[in-house]
Design a protein around this motif. Structure first.
Motif, PDB file in Angstrom:
ATOM      1  N   HIS A 205       0.833  -1.207   0.000  1.00 39.41           N
ATOM      2  CA  HIS A 205       0.000   0.000   0.000  1.00 39.41           C
ATOM      3  C   HIS A 205       0.868   1.258   0.000  1.00 39.41           C
ATOM      4  O   HIS A 205       0.561   2.227  -0.705  1.00 39.41           O
ATOM      5  N   ARG A 206       1.943   1.235   0.767  1.00 37.38           N
ATOM      6  CA  ARG A 206       2.837   2.397   0.751  1.00 37.38           C
ATOM      7  C   ARG A 206       3.517   2.537  -0.615  1.00 37.38           C
ATOM      8  O   ARG A 206       3.685   3.654  -1.137  1.00 37.38           O
ATOM      9  N   THR A 207       3.911   1.421  -1.202  1.00 34.82           N
ATOM     10  CA  THR A 207       4.534   1.466  -2.533  1.00 34.82           C
ATOM     11  C   THR A 207       3.549   1.988  -3.568  1.00 34.82           C
ATOM     12  O   THR A 207       3.913   2.772  -4.457  1.00 34.82           O
ATOM     13  N   LEU A 208       2.299   1.571  -3.450  1.00 33.31           N
ATOM     14  CA  LEU A 208       1.271   2.067  -4.382  1.00 33.31           C
ATOM     15  C   LEU A 208       1.067   3.562  -4.218  1.00 33.31           C
ATOM     16  O   LEU A 208       0.881   4.286  -5.212  1.00 33.31           O
ATOM     17  N   ASP A 209       1.123   4.054  -3.017  1.00 35.03           N
ATOM     18  CA  ASP A 209       1.011   5.501  -2.798  1.00 35.03           C
ATOM     19  C   ASP A 209       2.178   6.241  -3.459  1.00 35.03           C
ATOM     20  O   ASP A 209       1.980   7.284  -4.094  1.00 35.03           O
ATOM     21  N   ARG A 210       3.395   5.706  -3.304  1.00 38.76           N
ATOM     22  CA  ARG A 210       4.563   6.330  -3.949  1.00 38.76           C
ATOM     23  C   ARG A 210       4.427   6.319  -5.463  1.00 38.76           C
ATOM     24  O   ARG A 210       4.732   7.311  -6.147  1.00 38.76           O
ATOM     25  N   LEU A 211       3.963   5.202  -5.993  1.00 39.32           N
ATOM     26  CA  LEU A 211       3.827   5.079  -7.440  1.00 39.32           C
ATOM     27  C   LEU A 211       2.739   6.001  -7.974  1.00 39.32           C
ATOM     28  O   LEU A 211       2.886   6.603  -9.047  1.00 39.32           O
ATOM     29  N   THR A 212       1.666   6.130  -7.227  1.00 39.61           N
ATOM     30  CA  THR A 212       0.592   7.042  -7.648  1.00 39.61           C
ATOM     31  C   THR A 212       1.083   8.482  -7.681  1.00 39.61           C
ATOM     32  O   THR A 212       0.770   9.246  -8.609  1.00 39.61           O
ATOM     33  N   GLN A 213       1.856   8.864  -6.688  1.00 39.09           N
ATOM     34  CA  GLN A 213       2.411  10.220  -6.662  1.00 39.09           C
ATOM     35  C   GLN A 213       3.381  10.435  -7.824  1.00 39.09           C
ATOM     36  O   GLN A 213       3.374  11.494  -8.465  1.00 39.09           O
ATOM     37  N   LEU A 214       4.205   9.414  -8.118  1.00 33.82           N
ATOM     38  CA  LEU A 214       5.139   9.519  -9.252  1.00 33.82           C
ATOM     39  C   LEU A 214       4.375   9.620 -10.563  1.00 33.82           C
ATOM     40  O   LEU A 214       4.729  10.437 -11.429  1.00 33.82           O
ATOM     41  N   ALA A 215       3.327   8.818 -10.718  1.00 36.53           N
ATOM     42  CA  ALA A 215       2.527   8.869 -11.948  1.00 36.53           C
ATOM     43  C   ALA A 215       1.899  10.245 -12.125  1.00 36.53           C
ATOM     44  O   ALA A 215       1.848  10.783 -13.234  1.00 36.53           O
ATOM     45  N   SER A 216       1.428  10.827 -11.028  1.00 36.48           N
ATOM     46  CA  SER A 216       0.841  12.168 -11.104  1.00 36.48           C
ATOM     47  C   SER A 216       1.880  13.197 -11.548  1.00 36.48           C
ATOM     48  O   SER A 216       1.587  14.067 -12.390  1.00 36.48           O
ATOM     49  N   SER A 217       3.096  13.105 -11.014  1.00 37.95           N
ATOM     50  CA  SER A 217       4.147  14.052 -11.393  1.00 37.95           C
ATOM     51  C   SER A 217       4.535  13.887 -12.852  1.00 37.95           C
ATOM     52  O   SER A 217       4.707  14.870 -13.591  1.00 37.95           O
ATOM     53  N   VAL A 218       4.680  12.630 -13.301  1.00 40.18           N
ATOM     54  CA  VAL A 218       5.081  12.363 -14.686  1.00 40.18           C
ATOM     55  C   VAL A 218       4.007  12.854 -15.659  1.00 40.18           C
ATOM     56  O   VAL A 218       4.307  13.497 -16.672  1.00 40.18           O
ATOM     57  N   GLU A 219       2.750  12.569 -15.351  1.00 40.72           N
ATOM     58  CA  GLU A 219       1.673  12.994 -16.240  1.00 40.72           C
ATOM     59  C   GLU A 219       1.532  14.516 -16.249  1.00 40.72           C
ATOM     60  O   GLU A 219       1.211  15.112 -17.277  1.00 40.72           O
ATOM     61  N   GLY A 220       1.764  15.147 -15.099  1.00 42.79           N
ATOM     62  CA  GLY A 220       1.735  16.609 -15.074  1.00 42.79           C
ATOM     63  C   GLY A 220       2.829  17.211 -15.924  1.00 42.79           C
ATOM     64  O   GLY A 220       2.607  18.193 -16.658  1.00 42.79           O
ATOM     65  N   LEU A 221       4.017  16.629 -15.850  1.00 40.43           N
ATOM     66  CA  LEU A 221       5.129  17.088 -16.681  1.00 40.43           C
ATOM     67  C   LEU A 221       4.829  16.863 -18.156  1.00 40.43           C
ATOM     68  O   LEU A 221       5.115  17.716 -19.005  1.00 40.43           O
ATOM     69  N   TYR A 222       4.237  15.725 -18.467  1.00 37.91           N
ATOM     70  CA  TYR A 222       3.898  15.405 -19.849  1.00 37.91           C
ATOM     71  C   TYR A 222       2.860  16.392 -20.401  1.00 37.91           C
ATOM     72  O   TYR A 222       2.997  16.894 -21.519  1.00 37.91           O
ATOM     73  N   ALA A 223       1.846  16.677 -19.589  1.00 36.24           N
ATOM     74  CA  ALA A 223       0.803  17.606 -20.028  1.00 36.24           C
ATOM     75  C   ALA A 223       1.357  19.010 -20.247  1.00 36.24           C
ATOM     76  O   ALA A 223       0.932  19.720 -21.170  1.00 36.24           O
ATOM     77  N   ALA A 224       2.327  19.410 -19.406  1.00 33.41           N
ATOM     78  CA  ALA A 224       2.874  20.765 -19.501  1.00 33.41           C
ATOM     79  C   ALA A 224       3.779  20.939 -20.722  1.00 33.41           C
ATOM     80  O   ALA A 224       3.896  22.053 -21.254  1.00 33.41           O
ATOM     81  N   SER A 225       4.421  19.868 -21.183  1.00 36.14           N
ATOM     82  CA  SER A 225       5.424  20.005 -22.257  1.00 36.14           C
ATOM     83  C   SER A 225       5.022  19.360 -23.569  1.00 36.14           C
ATOM     84  O   SER A 225       5.671  19.598 -24.588  1.00 36.14           O
ATOM     85  N   HIS A 226       3.965  18.550 -23.582  1.00 34.12           N
ATOM     86  CA  HIS A 226       3.620  17.819 -24.801  1.00 34.12           C
ATOM     87  C   HIS A 226       3.282  18.775 -25.948  1.00 34.12           C
ATOM     88  O   HIS A 226       3.693  18.549 -27.100  1.00 34.12           O
ATOM     89  N   GLY A 227       2.536  19.835 -25.650  1.00 37.87           N
ATOM     90  CA  GLY A 227       2.180  20.790 -26.699  1.00 37.87           C
ATOM     91  C   GLY A 227       3.395  21.443 -27.323  1.00 37.87           C
ATOM     92  O   GLY A 227       3.461  21.649 -28.546  1.00 37.87           O
ATOM     93  N   ARG A 228       4.401  21.766 -26.484  1.00 30.87           N
ATOM     94  CA  ARG A 228       5.620  22.391 -26.996  1.00 30.87           C
ATOM     95  C   ARG A 228       6.399  21.431 -27.903  1.00 30.87           C
ATOM     96  O   ARG A 228       6.915  21.820 -28.946  1.00 30.87           O
ATOM     97  N   PHE A 229       6.483  20.166 -27.496  1.00 36.76           N
ATOM     98  CA  PHE A 229       7.187  19.181 -28.312  1.00 36.76           C
ATOM     99  C   PHE A 229       6.464  18.951 -29.641  1.00 36.76           C
ATOM    100  O   PHE A 229       7.096  18.816 -30.691  1.00 36.76           O
ATOM    101  N   THR A 230       5.154  18.899 -29.593  1.00 34.20           N
ATOM    102  CA  THR A 230       4.378  18.720 -30.826  1.00 34.20           C
ATOM    103  C   THR A 230       4.571  19.899 -31.763  1.00 34.20           C
ATOM    104  O   THR A 230       4.736  19.735 -32.981  1.00 34.20           O
TER     105      THR A 230
END
Length: 432
Positions: free
Chosen positions: A247-272
């Motif tokens: 459960h603790r590992t899942l919490d860490r992974l969920t937080q990492l996924a949120s950070s990665v997706e936020g970074l992706y959303a912020a930069s994807h338009g610029r890369f495109t």
């Protein structure tokens, strides 16, 4: 016949931004201002201010393109998605004593008005168009007064009808300089050549806007990848002594996924956008039909060596970001599967425990029912004894005897009654 409401607009789209006619000699200045939606509207109002002060026709509020002759200068204004461009064209000839680029086309427009143009200047270019006969072309012309000879780039363009020279460096006034030596060609074709040169510089700078983003992402991607490795190691370890580990590992992974997706959303338009602009640069370079002259690098060769690596860095960062997002997603699925399996095992143990409890309850209930049969039999037999005791003078039957004989009969009847009640309850439960 019913017309599609957008037919006229779509048909006119290919004619929305026609090429300007450029003669020889001519001077062209080009400004590209990076704007947000609010600044784009301010740029339109700023243009209207200039035209209004000169009592010239105003463009329509929805206009994306406008051209106007202002004295000796033709002003071409264009509004795009994230930038606004200004092109100034004049055919005034410089005097023999005037150095090239000493007084450019944009200098004919009010400096105060130019200083207040909304947005951030991203690209600025001067183009000097001269008849080829003015400069000998059997050797590299001497442009040392206006260009960096050590960085000189030049080529035959337009199927050999013109030559282009530039150093692609920023001059002290902040402008990049191009020199076009034109042979006999139409003004429209010369205008297309000039516009392609300007578009190459514009889209080159717009595509390079992504390079700082890619560089800034690198440390973050490195950290996220290390975090993912740490999480994968935690998933791979078997530690039954810590039931909350997953459960603790899942919490860490969920937080990492949120950070990665936020970074992706912020930069994807610029890369495109970078990919689209880089594709336009390559298309415009191909339309020049360059041929090498005097052993100089062509514009295409220069950009291939200098721009292509930067775009590959951006593409690599985009692929790395996409790959990280996919790896996080796979890791999340793996960990969720593991947590679900653990929960199923817990549920299976819980159900087994509940079954044991129900079995014990059933045995207890059966014991209680046995005691209930004995108790009911005892009380019923006592009633029978009292009944025969009262009726002894007439029946001549001893009460104790009657009570003893009634016990098995009463016990059997009570047991049969309980069994019948159980069967009815079971049928009622199955009916639900």
């Amino acid at each position: 016949m019913l017309e599609h409401p957008l037919r006229q607009q779509l048909h006119n789209e290919i004619h929305a931004r026609p090429f300007e006619r450029v003669g020889a000699p001519a001077q062209v200045s080009h400004l590209v201002m990076l704007v947000d939606p609010a600044e784009s509207q301010l740029a339109f109002e700023h243009l209207c201010e200039l035209l209004g002060n000169l009592h010239l026709p105003q463009p329509s509020p929805a206009s994306m393109f406008h051209t106007e002759q202002i004295g000796p200068v033709r002003l071409r204004w264009e509004r795009h998605g994230e930038f606004v461009s200004y092109t100034f064209i004049t055919h005034e000839q410089l005097g023999a004593e005037d150095p090239m680029f000493d007084r450019c086309a944009c200098d004919r427009i009010s400096a105060e008005w130019r200083a207040r143009i909304p947005g951030q200047r991203l690209c600025a270019n001067h183009v000097a168009v001269m008849p080829e006969g003015e400069i000998a072309c059997d050797a590299v012309p001497d442009f040392s007064a206006v260009l960096d000879i050590d960085a000189l780039v030049g080529s035959d363009v337009a199927d050999g009808n013109a030559q282009v020279f530039t150093d692609l460096r920023m001059a002290p006034d902040g402008f990049t300089r191009f020199i076009v030596l034109s042979k006999s060609m139409s003004e429209r074709r010369r205008g297309r050549l000039v516009q392609r040169l300007l578009e190459i510089e514009t889209y080159r700078m717009l595509s390079l806007l992504t390079l700082p983003v890619a560089r800034q992402l690198t440390p973050q991607l490195n950290q996220y990848e290390q975090d993912l490795v740490s999480i994968m190691d935690a998933i791979g370890r078997n530690d039954d002594a810590d039931p909350q580990r997953d459960h603790r590992t899942l919490d860490r992974l969920t937080q990492l996924a949120s950070s990665v997706e936020g970074l992706y959303a912020a930069s994807h338009g610029r890369f495109t956008a970078a990919n689209a602009y880089y594709d336009l640069v390559n298309r415009r370079v191909g339309e020049l039909h360059e041929k090498q002259i005097f052993g100089l690098q062509t514009i295409g060769q220069f950009l291939e060596r200098r721009l292509a690596p930067a775009m590959q860095t951006c593409a690599w960062a985009a692929r790395r970001q996409q790959a990280l997002s996919e790896r996080v997603s796979r890791c999340s699925n793996l960990l969720r599967t593991r947590v679900e399996v653990a929960m199923q095992q817990q549920n299976r143990g819980l159900l087994a425990s509940m079954n044991r409890r129900q079995y014990l309850q059933l045995r207890l209930q059966q014991t209680v029912e046995g005691l209930s049969v004995a108790a009911i039999t005892y009380y019923m037999a006592s009633l029978v004894g009292h009944l025969f005791e009262a009726a002894e003078p007439w029946l001549h039957i001893k009460p104790k005897l009657a009570e003893g004989v009634s016990i098995p009969v009463i016990a059997l009847l009570v047991w049969l009654g309980l069994q019948r009640m159980h069967h009815r309850l079971e049928r009622a439960g199955e009916g639900r």
